[in-house]
Design a protein around this motif. Structure first.
Motif, PDB file in Angstrom:
ATOM      1  N   TYR A 261       1.251  -1.321   0.081  1.00 13.34           N
ATOM      2  CA  TYR A 261      -0.102  -0.019  -0.055  1.00 13.34           C
ATOM      3  C   TYR A 261       1.317   0.706  -0.644  1.00 13.34           C
ATOM      4  N   GLY A 263       0.750   5.214   0.029  1.00  9.87           N
ATOM      5  CA  GLY A 263      -0.143   6.093   0.843  1.00  9.87           C
ATOM      6  C   GLY A 263       0.494   7.644  -0.132  1.00  9.87           C
ATOM      7  N   ALA A 269      -4.635   5.971  -0.458  1.00 15.04           N
ATOM      8  CA  ALA A 269      -4.040   4.785  -1.145  1.00 15.04           C
ATOM      9  C   ALA A 269      -3.892   4.304  -2.253  1.00 15.04           C
ATOM     10  N   ILE A 292       0.240   5.821   6.814  1.00 20.14           N
ATOM     11  CA  ILE A 292       0.233   4.564   6.456  1.00 20.14           C
ATOM     12  C   ILE A 292       0.877   3.419   6.428  1.00 20.14           C
ATOM     13  N   ILE A 300      -5.151   4.479   7.278  1.00 20.44           N
ATOM     14  CA  ILE A 300      -4.848   5.773   6.864  1.00 20.44           C
ATOM     15  C   ILE A 300      -4.923   7.004   7.646  1.00 20.44           C
TER      16      ILE A 300
END
Length: 338
Positions: A261, A263, A269, A292, A300
């Protein structure tokens, strides 16, 4: 006149005693939770505690330094890297009593730190373009290792320290070639420098031990974000994945689901498969992105909303928490035996 003098004396005595009195410190109930998310509130220069077991939030539990950048939790203590203060602050999270900060020296601008064992930490410094080796017992810098321009992200794999050097060359100037400096984590000796995609900001390690370097590009002006993958055995880039995003800066990997993931500031994201680079969700979350973190879901930070959101891996909001002003970095604690 004599009566007035006595009254003034009493007033001054009360003021003096009040100014010197410090009540015994008692941490907020729940702030010493066994399972918690610690949130760095950048504008508030404070720390919030999300008690996961109680589904509660405790704000302004501790005050951090100037330009705080990162939180790290390790063995009952929370560490905050303060870029402007050039130090690392430390708290015992059971009591929230602060220890003496670790002074890193002026004009270093420390960005991120990583532990190597219990007694040593390495700190990436963007102003001095160096990595500092810190003895966490004596709280002293014991080595300075020259890295690349804009040394920012840092990670450890295969007993080696990897630092992401952004190549930031001043406002309005094109970025220098993005690089990753590699050092022996035991001796601190330089091993090699690896060219990666433009503007590498942060580092995480996947389930196979490969280093994923999140490269922001120029924030979508002429190029999008990429991930450069490094094999820690050969120190070669084995793949570069285009994320098709305006510029993710932070990274956190789900090592079980093999999803990374990234950010994206203000846009949430982007999610990608760490084994083949396929973008699984170009807009995993449509807001936040200042911080994140993956653990049992995707956490988040939303700088503008002053909230932290927890998402399922399917992209559904599970919970949200009102924290302090401008939340960014987070750290996770899971000590069920405390």
């Amino acid at each position: 006149m004599k009566k007035l003098t006595v009254i003034l004396a009493v007033i001054f005595t009360v003021i003096a005693l009040t100014g010197c009195f410090k009540p015994p410190y008692t941490p907020p109930t729940g702030a010493d939770a066994n399972v918690a998310v610690y949130v760095l509130n950048s504008a508030a220069t404070s720390i919030s505690v999300i008690d996961i077991e109680e589904d509660s939030v405790y704000n302004n539990v501790a005050t951090v330094g100037m330009w705080p950048n990162q939180l790290v939790y390790c063995d009952g203590k929370l560490y905050c890297v303060n870029s402007g203060s050039n130090n690392i602050m430390i708290w015992d999270v059971a009591t929230w009593v602060a220890e003496t900060p670790i002074a890193l020296g002026e004009n270093n601008n420390p960005m991120n730190m990583v532990f190597y064992g219990d007694d040593v930490a390495y700190v990436a410094c963007s102003a001095s373009n160096a990595v500092l080796k810190v003895d966490m017992i004596t709280k002293t810098v014991i080595d300075t290792m020259p890295a690349g321009v804009g040394c920012t992200g840092i990670g450890i794999a295969n007993d080696k320290v990897y630092t992401a050097n952004t190549g930031y060359n001043g406002w309005g100037n094109p970025y220098l070639t993005g690089t990753v400096s590699v050092f022996n984590a035991v001796t601190g000796d330089s091993i090699t420098t690896i060219d990666v995609a433009t503007n590498p900001q942060s580092i995480d390690i996947d389930a196979l031990g490969n280093i994923h370097v999140m490269c922001t590009g120029d924030y979508g002006v002429t190029m999008s974000g990429n991930v450069s993958v490094i094999n820690p055995t050969t120190d070669l880039v084995t793949a570069t994945y285009s994320l098709g995003s305006a510029g993710p800066g932070s990274i956190s990997i789900d090592k079980v689901g093999n999803i990374g993931y990234g950010g994206v500031w203000g846009a949430g994201a982007v999610a990608y498969n760490t084994t083949n680079g396929t973008v699984t969700d170009a807009s995993f979350a449509g807001h936040g992105g200042s911080g994140i973190m993956f653990f049992d879901g995707v956490w988040i930070s939303d700088w503008d909303a002053d909230k932290v959101y927890k998402y399922s891996t399917a992209g559904t909001v599970i919970d949200s928490f009102a924290v302090g002003d401008s939340p960014s970095a987070m750290a996770f604690k899971n000590d069920p035996q405390d």
